[in-house]
Design an enzyme around this catalytic site. Structure first.
Site, short mmCIF file in Angstrom:
data_model
loop_
_atom_site.label_atom_id
_atom_site.label_comp_id
_atom_site.label_asym_id
_atom_site.label_seq_id
_atom_site.Cartn_x
_atom_site.Cartn_y
_atom_site.Cartn_z
N ASN A 1 -9.04 0.36 5.74
CA ASN A 1 -8.51 1.70 5.95
C ASN A 1 -7.41 1.97 4.94
OD1 ASN A 1 -7.46 4.10 6.92
ND2 ASN A 1 -6.50 3.18 8.73
N LYS B 1 -5.74 4.60 4.49
CA LYS B 1 -4.74 5.55 5.01
C LYS B 1 -4.45 6.62 3.94
CE LYS B 1 -3.04 2.04 8.15
NZ LYS B 1 -1.91 1.53 8.95
N HIS C 1 -7.43 6.19 15.89
CA HIS C 1 -6.48 5.25 15.30
C HIS C 1 -5.09 5.50 15.89
CE1 HIS C 1 -3.90 3.30 12.31
NE2 HIS C 1 -4.95 2.59 11.97
N GLU D 1 -6.16 -2.78 17.92
CA GLU D 1 -5.04 -2.76 16.98
C GLU D 1 -3.74 -2.63 17.76
OE1 GLU D 1 -5.34 0.72 14.49
OE2 GLU D 1 -5.31 2.01 16.23
N SER E 1 -1.80 -5.61 10.59
CA SER E 1 -1.18 -6.46 9.55
C SER E 1 -2.04 -7.67 9.21
CB SER E 1 0.23 -6.89 9.99
OG SER E 1 1.09 -5.78 10.12
#
Length: 261
Positions: A10, A12, A102, A174, A220
């Site tokens: 991703n 972003k 998300h 996540e 992360s």
């Protein structure tokens, strides 16, 4: 049942279309040099909207084995919804995967579980594979309510779907407290929640559906942490954030089978 691992990057709101082109080219070269087997570990990139057409052209023109994904889609089919992008438009661009719900969409845009459910249905209606994201904030984790919280998100996100649809989509756990913070859940943390999500799918649908549904970990993810996480029986891949914008790091994550756990 064997589930093909998926590593999805991703980007972003980080890379523009030119930077994205360079990243995809370098990623492809790196994985080719390593003789990566895409049938064993699937790889997807999720650029921002402005880069989708450029990356699609590169993937299709050079016949790359990478899959194209998007970071979000509209809950609406079409119409006067300025700034939104529909599932039909994404499908026309050759998009395969689309992230739904998300944590940053939930936090900054107030997306609810009901809206995530609607977007999931929109994705499926247009032949897209939704990556349905769930995860708990720090206060929920500290209260030891993380399993109940994430199971509730999944149950609502999958409401009204057929079991065949659920078997083909992707869930992504996540933990919000581990996104962009440098903190990472332990492999045991990831396994606990991913196993609970799979059990929730089995309860809501059936065991066969749960066995087919891929569950990713995101938060992360780094080359140094991926191997141990991927050894967990209910973790089927990773939704990678910051590290996916570095071709070398992302390729190393994709090649998790080469790392000692």
């Amino acid at each position: 049942m064997t589930r093909t691992p998926l590593i999805a990057g991703n980007w972003k709101m980080v890379l523009d279309h030119q930077q994205g082109t360079l990243l995809v080219q370098k990623l492809d070269w790196t994985l080719k040099d390593a003789k990566h087997d895409y049938s064993a570990v699937e790889v997807a990139v999720l650029p921002s909207y402005t880069s989708l057409r450029t990356v699609q052209t590169l993937i299709e023109g050079d016949k790359l084995s990478l899959k194209l994904g998007a970071q979000d889609l509209s809950a609406h089919e079409s119409g006067a919804y300025t700034g939104e992008v529909s599932g039909a438009q994404l499908a026309k661009l050759g998009v395969r995967y689309v992230a739904v719900g998300h944590s940053e969409r939930r936090q900054y845009h107030g997306e609810t579980d009901e809206l995530v459910n609607t977007k999931t249905k929109q994705a499926l209606a247009h032949g897209l594979v939704p990556i349905v994201c769930v995860g708990e904030p720090l206060d929920v984790r500290k209260a030891a309510q993380h399993v109940e919280f994430t199971v509730g998100q999944v149950t609502q996100a999958l409401s009204g779907l057929a079991k065949e649809q659920v078997a083909g989509l992707v869930l992504a756990y996540e933990p919000v407290w581990a996104i962009g913070t440098g903190e990472v859940a332990t492999p045991e943390d990831a396994q606990e929640v991913c196993a609970a999500l799979r059990a929730a799918v089995a309860e809501q649908f059936d065991a066969e559906t749960a066995a087919a549904t891929r569950v990713l970990y995101g938060g992360s993810v780094k080359p140094a942490s991926i191997a141990a996480i991927m050894k967990q029986p209910d973790v089927d891949g990773a939704l990678v954030g910051g590290a996916s914008t570095d071709a070398a790091d992302f390729a190393a994550i994709v090649r998790f089978r080469d790392h000692p756990a």
